[in-house]
Scaffold this active site. Structure first.
Site, PDB file in Angstrom:
ATOM      1  N   LYS A   1     -28.473  96.907 -59.386  1.00 18.56           N
ATOM      2  CA  LYS A   1     -28.261  98.341 -59.607  1.00 18.56           C
ATOM      3  C   LYS A   1     -29.555  99.038 -60.003  1.00 18.56           C
ATOM      4  CE  LYS A   1     -23.523  97.603 -61.230  1.00 18.56           C
ATOM      5  NZ  LYS A   1     -22.606  97.661 -62.380  1.00 18.56           N
TER       6      LYS A   1
ATOM      7  N   LYS B   1     -25.625  74.497 -67.387  1.00 20.34           N
ATOM      8  CA  LYS B   1     -24.929  75.325 -68.373  1.00 20.34           C
ATOM      9  C   LYS B   1     -25.214  74.761 -69.759  1.00 20.34           C
ATOM     10  CE  LYS B   1     -20.961  77.226 -67.353  1.00 20.34           C
ATOM     11  NZ  LYS B   1     -19.526  77.495 -67.029  1.00 20.34           N
TER      12      LYS B   1
ATOM     13  N   GLU C   1     -24.217  93.814 -54.199  1.00 18.44           N
ATOM     14  CA  GLU C   1     -23.460  92.662 -54.696  1.00 18.44           C
ATOM     15  C   GLU C   1     -23.722  91.463 -53.788  1.00 18.44           C
ATOM     16  OE1 GLU C   1     -21.948  93.188 -57.455  1.00 18.44           O
ATOM     17  OE2 GLU C   1     -21.879  95.382 -57.442  1.00 18.44           O
TER      18      GLU C   1
ATOM     19  N   ASP D   1     -23.198  81.934 -59.976  1.00 22.67           N
ATOM     20  CA  ASP D   1     -23.159  83.360 -60.325  1.00 22.67           C
ATOM     21  C   ASP D   1     -24.558  83.897 -60.604  1.00 22.67           C
ATOM     22  OD1 ASP D   1     -20.366  83.350 -60.144  1.00 22.67           O
ATOM     23  OD2 ASP D   1     -20.126  82.815 -62.260  1.00 22.67           O
ATOM     24  N   LYS D   2     -25.403  83.078 -61.226  1.00 21.76           N
ATOM     25  CA  LYS D   2     -26.776  83.514 -61.526  1.00 21.76           C
ATOM     26  C   LYS D   2     -27.636  83.588 -60.261  1.00 21.76           C
ATOM     27  CE  LYS D   2     -27.611  85.102 -65.319  1.00 21.76           C
ATOM     28  NZ  LYS D   2     -27.423  86.446 -64.822  1.00 21.76           N
TER      29      LYS D   2
ATOM     30  N   GLU E   1     -24.019  99.322 -51.210  1.00 16.48           N
ATOM     31  CA  GLU E   1     -24.450 100.613 -50.698  1.00 16.48           C
ATOM     32  C   GLU E   1     -25.908 100.837 -51.096  1.00 16.48           C
ATOM     33  OE1 GLU E   1     -20.618  99.747 -51.355  1.00 16.48           O
ATOM     34  OE2 GLU E   1     -21.729 100.521 -53.095  1.00 16.48           O
TER      35      GLU E   1
ATOM     36  N   LYS F   1     -27.528 103.951 -62.190  1.00 18.23           N
ATOM     37  CA  LYS F   1     -26.302 103.296 -62.648  1.00 18.23           C
ATOM     38  C   LYS F   1     -26.435 103.042 -64.153  1.00 18.23           C
ATOM     39  CE  LYS F   1     -26.059 102.590 -58.081  1.00 18.23           C
ATOM     40  NZ  LYS F   1     -26.989 103.312 -57.190  1.00 18.23           N
TER      41      LYS F   1
ATOM     42  N   ASP G   1     -19.023  75.640 -56.890  1.00 19.50           N
ATOM     43  CA  ASP G   1     -18.238  76.844 -57.213  1.00 19.50           C
ATOM     44  C   ASP G   1     -18.788  78.012 -56.414  1.00 19.50           C
ATOM     45  OD1 ASP G   1     -16.371  76.335 -59.550  1.00 19.50           O
ATOM     46  OD2 ASP G   1     -18.241  75.561 -60.382  1.00 19.50           O
ATOM     47  N   ALA G   2     -17.903  78.928 -56.013  1.00 21.93           N
ATOM     48  CA  ALA G   2     -18.372  80.175 -55.409  1.00 21.93           C
ATOM     49  C   ALA G   2     -19.100  80.999 -56.469  1.00 21.93           C
ATOM     50  CB  ALA G   2     -17.195  80.958 -54.839  1.00 21.93           C
TER      51      ALA G   2
ATOM     52  N   ASP H   1     -24.547 101.684 -66.202  1.00 20.51           N
ATOM     53  CA  ASP H   1     -24.187 100.324 -66.625  1.00 20.51           C
ATOM     54  C   ASP H   1     -25.437  99.566 -67.040  1.00 20.51           C
ATOM     55  OD1 ASP H   1     -21.457 100.378 -66.235  1.00 20.51           O
ATOM     56  OD2 ASP H   1     -21.545  99.611 -64.187  1.00 20.51           O
TER      57      ASP H   1
ATOM     58  N   ARG I   1     -20.858  88.246 -62.845  1.00 21.79           N
ATOM     59  CA  ARG I   1     -19.820  87.470 -63.533  1.00 21.79           C
ATOM     60  C   ARG I   1     -20.352  86.782 -64.785  1.00 21.79           C
ATOM     61  NH1 ARG I   1     -15.726  84.409 -59.532  1.00 21.79           N
ATOM     62  NH2 ARG I   1     -17.462  82.943 -59.456  1.00 21.79           N
ATOM     63  N   LYS I   2     -21.591  87.079 -65.174  1.00 22.87           N
ATOM     64  CA  LYS I   2     -22.158  86.472 -66.384  1.00 22.87           C
ATOM     65  C   LYS I   2     -22.680  87.562 -67.316  1.00 22.87           C
ATOM     66  CE  LYS I   2     -21.190  82.206 -65.706  1.00 22.87           C
ATOM     67  NZ  LYS I   2     -19.904  82.655 -65.125  1.00 22.87           N
TER      68      LYS I   2
ATOM     69  N   HIS J   1     -27.136  78.193 -61.330  1.00 25.05           N
ATOM     70  CA  HIS J   1     -25.689  78.425 -61.439  1.00 25.05           C
ATOM     71  C   HIS J   1     -25.281  79.436 -60.359  1.00 25.05           C
ATOM     72  CE1 HIS J   1     -21.932  80.153 -62.891  1.00 25.05           C
ATOM     73  NE2 HIS J   1     -21.768  79.048 -63.603  1.00 25.05           N
TER      74      HIS J   1
ATOM     75  N   PHE K   1     -22.291  65.185 -62.470  1.00 23.90           N
ATOM     76  CA  PHE K   1     -22.468  66.571 -62.024  1.00 23.90           C
ATOM     77  C   PHE K   1     -23.484  66.563 -60.879  1.00 23.90           C
ATOM     78  CE2 PHE K   1     -23.620  71.105 -63.837  1.00 23.90           C
ATOM     79  CZ  PHE K   1     -23.278  71.674 -62.621  1.00 23.90           C
TER      80      PHE K   1
END
EC number: 2.5.1.6
Length: 395
Positions: free
Chosen positions: A285, A181, A57, A31-32, A70, A289, A258-259, A291, A264-265, A29, A250
């Site tokens: 990260k 998916k 990123e 994003d993955k 960074e 971080k 898709d970009a 997060d 995003r997941k 996918h 598909f």
């Protein structure tokens, strides 16, 4: 076989039960792909410099990968090689699949970490006392409904994607491509604040495929070789609804369809919509971080409470300020599933866990290059990670 076209099938939902749905996505996918590349870059730095400060990123679109972020590190990293190897491992190795690690363009826009952040967080401090790399709030969740202490909905959704990848790599289903998916709806019963899965209500699978295979062959294979191999038979019945390849076709998938973007997941990465989420993504990260590191620690706390028999279901929240080492707040919500009060559980947590980032890194061994493995099929509920090993609690 493919359910009604209008989707919802109003089979009788008994009083005291409810439906809950979680989704997952496969390694291919878009994003993955980006999450895995960001973590491959992080691992490449940590292999040479365990103290590297990384915020990477990734953006993916047809024929292109962009790294932006960074990084302050003593490591010498060949980004072209790291990116291409990650894409190759995922399975995009030919232009017929819509993406090819050999020919894609890799753009690098990486700079040094801001000196303002460095001086406020870690410069001239003992490791134990380093500050949080940013403000934010993080959650950890655990539930006794599965052995892994994870929601059944997300466990099954991840396992369906993992099975697709396995059957693609071992050649059992040669028409499979890397993008996929899944979505699983489970009917639950409430049990004094805890939740008991009764049955699987609906399964959705969409997976990228080659031009040649026909729809009926795909739907049959997905049911027989994927779903029946993954979902315990006790959860499937004649009323279970299947939406297998519901769009019908598909072929165009991955970054061509898709970009993709790192981060995003975040619900796929955590609890599939259960519990709560503070909004911060994980991949790319390093441990400063919060997060990432504090979300891992909060999961460790939550799982330790459930495995220790102190509650059946629990949500843990922590929060931080940039440059401040101790959490600003710790909160425990046990949904009424504990003999103890939430205040008593909070005291047990404070007695057993030090949630400063500089201590979390030591307790959970977060300088090791283990992150690319976390970036597909969820960061939680998989035995191989230190935050999944419950701590023996003293109280």
């Amino acid at each position: 076989m493919n359910g009604q076209l209008n989707g919802f099938h109003e089979a009788f939902i008994e009083e005291g039960t409810f439906l809950f749905t979680s989704e997952s996505v496969g390694e291919g996918h878009p994003d993955k792909i980006c999450d895995q590349i960001s973590d491959a870059v992080l691992d490449a730095h940590l292999q040479q410099d365990p103290d590297a400060k990384v915020a990477c990123e990734t953006v993916a679109k047809t024929g292109m990968i962009l790294l932006a972020g960074e990084i302050t590190s003593r490591a010498a990293v060949d980004y072209q090689k790291v990116v291409r190897e990650a894409v190759k491992h995922i399975g995009y190795d030919d232009s017929s699949k819509g993406f090819d690690y050999k020919t894609c363009n890799v753009l690098v826009a990486l700079e040094q970490q801001s000196p303002d952040i460095a001086q406020g967080v870690h410069l001239d401090r003992n490791e134990e006392d380093i500050g949080a790399g940013d403000q934010g709030l993080m959650f950890g969740y655990a539930t006794d409904e599965t052995e892994e202490c994870m929601p059944l909905t997300i466990v099954l959704a991840h396992k369906l994607n993992a099975k697709l990848a396995e059957l693609r790599r071992n050649g059992t289903l040669p028409w499979l491509r890397p993008d996929s998916k899944t979505q699983v709806t489970v009917q639950y019963m409430q049990d004094r604040g805890a939740v008991l899965p009764i049955r699987v209500h609906t399964i959705v699978i969409s997976v990228q495929h080659d031009e040649e295979v026909c729809l009926d062959e795909m739907r049959d294979a997905l049911k027989e070789k994927v779903i029946k191999a993954v979902v315990p038979a006790k959860y499937l019945d004649e009323d279970t609804i299947y939406h297998l390849q519901p769009s019908g076709r598909f072929v165009i998938g991955g970054p061509q369809g898709d970009a993709g973007l790192t981060g995003r997941k975040i619900i796929v990465d955590t609890y599939g919509g259960w519990g709560a989420h503070g909004g911060g993504a994980f991949s790319g990260k390093d441990y400063t971080k919060v997060d990432r590191s504090a979300a891992y620690a909060a999961r460790w706390v939550a799982k330790s409470l459930v495995k220790g028999g102190l509650c059946r279901r629990v949500l843990v929240q922590v929060s931080y300020a940039i440059g401040v080492s101790h959490p600003l707040s710790i909160s425990i919500f046990h949904y009424g599933t504990s003999q103890k009060s939430e205040r008593e559980l909070l005291e047990i947590v404070k007695k057993n866990f030090d949630l400063r980032p500089g201590v979390i890194v030591r307790d959970l061994d977060l300088k090791k290059p283990i992150y690319q493995r976390t970036a597909a099929y969820g960061h939680f509920g998989r035995d191989s990670f230190p935050w999944e090993v419950p701590k023996k609690l003293k109280y």
